[in-house]
Design a protein around this motif. Sequence first.
Motif, PDB file in Angstrom:
ATOM      1  N   UNK A  93       0.829  -1.215   0.000  1.00  0.00           N
ATOM      2  CA  UNK A  93       0.000   0.000   0.000  1.00  0.00           C
ATOM      3  C   UNK A  93       0.859   1.259   0.000  1.00  0.00           C
ATOM      4  N   UNK A  94       2.146   1.123   0.316  1.00  0.00           N
ATOM      5  CA  UNK A  94       3.040   2.271   0.341  1.00  0.00           C
ATOM      6  C   UNK A  94       3.600   2.582  -1.041  1.00  0.00           C
ATOM      7  N   UNK A  95       3.484   1.665  -1.992  1.00  0.00           N
ATOM      8  CA  UNK A  95       4.018   1.895  -3.319  1.00  0.00           C
ATOM      9  C   UNK A  95       3.151   2.872  -4.087  1.00  0.00           C
ATOM     10  N   UNK A  96       3.768   3.595  -4.974  1.00  0.00           N
ATOM     11  CA  UNK A  96       3.049   4.585  -5.784  1.00  0.00           C
ATOM     12  C   UNK A  96       2.200   3.871  -6.812  1.00  0.00           C
ATOM     13  N   UNK A  97       0.958   4.323  -6.988  1.00  0.00           N
ATOM     14  CA  UNK A  97       0.060   3.761  -7.990  1.00  0.00           C
ATOM     15  C   UNK A  97       0.583   4.106  -9.380  1.00  0.00           C
ATOM     16  N   UNK A  98       0.875   3.118 -10.227  1.00  0.00           N
ATOM     17  CA  UNK A  98       1.409   3.427 -11.552  1.00  0.00           C
ATOM     18  C   UNK A  98       0.438   4.212 -12.414  1.00  0.00           C
ATOM     19  N   UNK A  99      -0.872   4.121 -12.137  1.00  0.00           N
ATOM     20  CA  UNK A  99      -1.847   4.888 -12.919  1.00  0.00           C
ATOM     21  C   UNK A  99      -1.786   6.374 -12.568  1.00  0.00           C
ATOM     22  N   UNK A 100      -1.286   6.683 -11.366  1.00  0.00           N
ATOM     23  CA  UNK A 100      -1.251   8.072 -10.920  1.00  0.00           C
ATOM     24  C   UNK A 100       0.073   8.753 -11.257  1.00  0.00           C
ATOM     25  N   UNK A 101       1.036   7.988 -11.734  1.00  0.00           N
ATOM     26  CA  UNK A 101       2.331   8.566 -12.072  1.00  0.00           C
ATOM     27  C   UNK A 101       2.668   8.260 -13.513  1.00  0.00           C
ATOM     28  N   UNK A 102       3.736   8.884 -14.014  1.00  0.00           N
ATOM     29  CA  UNK A 102       4.143   8.653 -15.386  1.00  0.00           C
ATOM     30  C   UNK A 102       4.627   7.226 -15.581  1.00  0.00           C
ATOM     31  N   UNK A 103       4.588   6.761 -16.819  1.00  0.00           N
ATOM     32  CA  UNK A 103       5.024   5.404 -17.109  1.00  0.00           C
ATOM     33  C   UNK A 103       6.498   5.231 -16.763  1.00  0.00           C
ATOM     34  N   UNK A 104       7.248   6.295 -16.857  1.00  0.00           N
ATOM     35  CA  UNK A 104       8.679   6.245 -16.564  1.00  0.00           C
ATOM     36  C   UNK A 104       8.916   5.922 -15.096  1.00  0.00           C
ATOM     37  N   UNK A 105       7.991   6.350 -14.208  1.00  0.00           N
ATOM     38  CA  UNK A 105       8.173   6.170 -12.774  1.00  0.00           C
ATOM     39  C   UNK A 105       7.567   4.864 -12.266  1.00  0.00           C
ATOM     40  N   UNK A 106       6.859   4.143 -13.105  1.00  0.00           N
ATOM     41  CA  UNK A 106       6.204   2.912 -12.672  1.00  0.00           C
ATOM     42  C   UNK A 106       7.264   1.845 -12.449  1.00  0.00           C
ATOM     43  N   UNK A 107       7.337   1.313 -11.235  1.00  0.00           N
ATOM     44  CA  UNK A 107       8.300   0.271 -10.897  1.00  0.00           C
ATOM     45  C   UNK A 107       7.564  -0.869 -10.218  1.00  0.00           C
ATOM     46  N   UNK A 108       7.979  -2.081 -10.551  1.00  0.00           N
ATOM     47  CA  UNK A 108       7.390  -3.271  -9.947  1.00  0.00           C
ATOM     48  C   UNK A 108       8.458  -4.000  -9.139  1.00  0.00           C
ATOM     49  N   UNK A 109       8.044  -4.589  -8.035  1.00  0.00           N
ATOM     50  CA  UNK A 109       8.958  -5.352  -7.182  1.00  0.00           C
ATOM     51  C   UNK A 109       8.776  -6.830  -7.500  1.00  0.00           C
ATOM     52  N   UNK A 110       9.898  -7.482  -7.826  1.00  0.00           N
ATOM     53  CA  UNK A 110       9.858  -8.896  -8.185  1.00  0.00           C
ATOM     54  C   UNK A 110      10.981  -9.635  -7.477  1.00  0.00           C
ATOM     55  N   UNK A 111      10.823 -10.965  -7.419  1.00  0.00           N
ATOM     56  CA  UNK A 111      11.917 -11.842  -7.001  1.00  0.00           C
ATOM     57  C   UNK A 111      12.609 -12.281  -8.276  1.00  0.00           C
ATOM     58  N   UNK A 112      13.927 -12.161  -8.314  1.00  0.00           N
ATOM     59  CA  UNK A 112      14.657 -12.468  -9.541  1.00  0.00           C
ATOM     60  C   UNK A 112      15.946 -13.213  -9.243  1.00  0.00           C
ATOM     61  N   UNK A 113      16.467 -13.844 -10.270  1.00  0.00           N
ATOM     62  CA  UNK A 113      17.769 -14.505 -10.223  1.00  0.00           C
ATOM     63  C   UNK A 113      18.725 -13.756 -11.140  1.00  0.00           C
ATOM     64  N   UNK A 114      19.991 -13.630 -10.735  1.00  0.00           N
ATOM     65  CA  UNK A 114      20.994 -13.043 -11.612  1.00  0.00           C
ATOM     66  C   UNK A 114      22.366 -13.591 -11.250  1.00  0.00           C
ATOM     67  N   UNK A 115      23.275 -13.469 -12.185  1.00  0.00           N
ATOM     68  CA  UNK A 115      24.638 -13.935 -11.970  1.00  0.00           C
ATOM     69  C   UNK A 115      25.569 -12.739 -11.890  1.00  0.00           C
ATOM     70  N   UNK A 116      26.373 -12.703 -10.842  1.00  0.00           N
ATOM     71  CA  UNK A 116      27.307 -11.595 -10.631  1.00  0.00           C
ATOM     72  C   UNK A 116      28.465 -11.684 -11.621  1.00  0.00           C
ATOM     73  N   UNK A 117      29.159 -10.579 -11.841  1.00  0.00           N
ATOM     74  CA  UNK A 117      30.337 -10.605 -12.718  1.00  0.00           C
ATOM     75  C   UNK A 117      31.410 -11.595 -12.257  1.00  0.00           C
ATOM     76  N   UNK A 118      31.449 -11.905 -10.947  1.00  0.00           N
ATOM     77  CA  UNK A 118      32.441 -12.867 -10.459  1.00  0.00           C
ATOM     78  C   UNK A 118      31.969 -14.312 -10.598  1.00  0.00           C
ATOM     79  N   UNK A 119      30.758 -14.499 -11.166  1.00  0.00           N
ATOM     80  CA  UNK A 119      30.258 -15.839 -11.439  1.00  0.00           C
ATOM     81  C   UNK A 119      29.320 -16.401 -10.389  1.00  0.00           C
TER      82      UNK A 119
END
Length: 201
Positions: free
Chosen positions: A79-105
């Motif tokens: 409820x603390x996140x900004x409503x994407x409909x009320x802000x510009x598309x540029x400011x719309x951010x979503x929180x996700x769980x993700x996997x990534x690999x660091x430069x060190x492998x």
Amino acid sequence: MRAIGGLWRWRHNPLRRGTDLVEAWVALVALLFILVVAPVIGSLVGGVAQDALQQSVRDQRAARHEVTATVVRELARSSLEVDPDASGARDARRRVVADWQAPDGTAHHGPVMTSLNTPHSGDHFTIWTDAHGSLVARPLDSATATTHAVLAGFGAAMLTAGLVESGRRLIVWRMVRRRYARWDQAWDRAGPDWGRTGTGS
């Protein structure tokens, strides 16, 4: 600054007071400082800021890496996140769980912010990390650094000009107060005999 024109006018004027000439010279010196010294200081500050910021850009580019992350799942919106409909598309951010690999492998897994409008499992997006895979902010770009340096130089020049003008006004204010004090003293000396017949004869 009108007193600058008085320098020439006051040179041989029999009504000229010493303070009139001093006031005009103070105004002239202040103007020269504002026109010459303030821009020089602004240029020096801007140059130093430019060097420091461009070095910071180089350091950040060397230390921060853009890697590709893969969405595992979207996190529930707070409820603390900004409503994407009320802000510009540029400011719309979503929180996700993700996997990534660091430069060190090393492999990493955790919550991150993404600009994907509708993130689905398996979607790819880019994030910035350090060499060990910890999330960091996007590095400063050269154009933004230059803009900050220009603003710093302009601000330093304006601050210098403001200080010079404030000093001029303070000096003139003190001179005017002394002038009024001398007038009061002269008036006090003449006051008891004012209007009497034969005074001064």
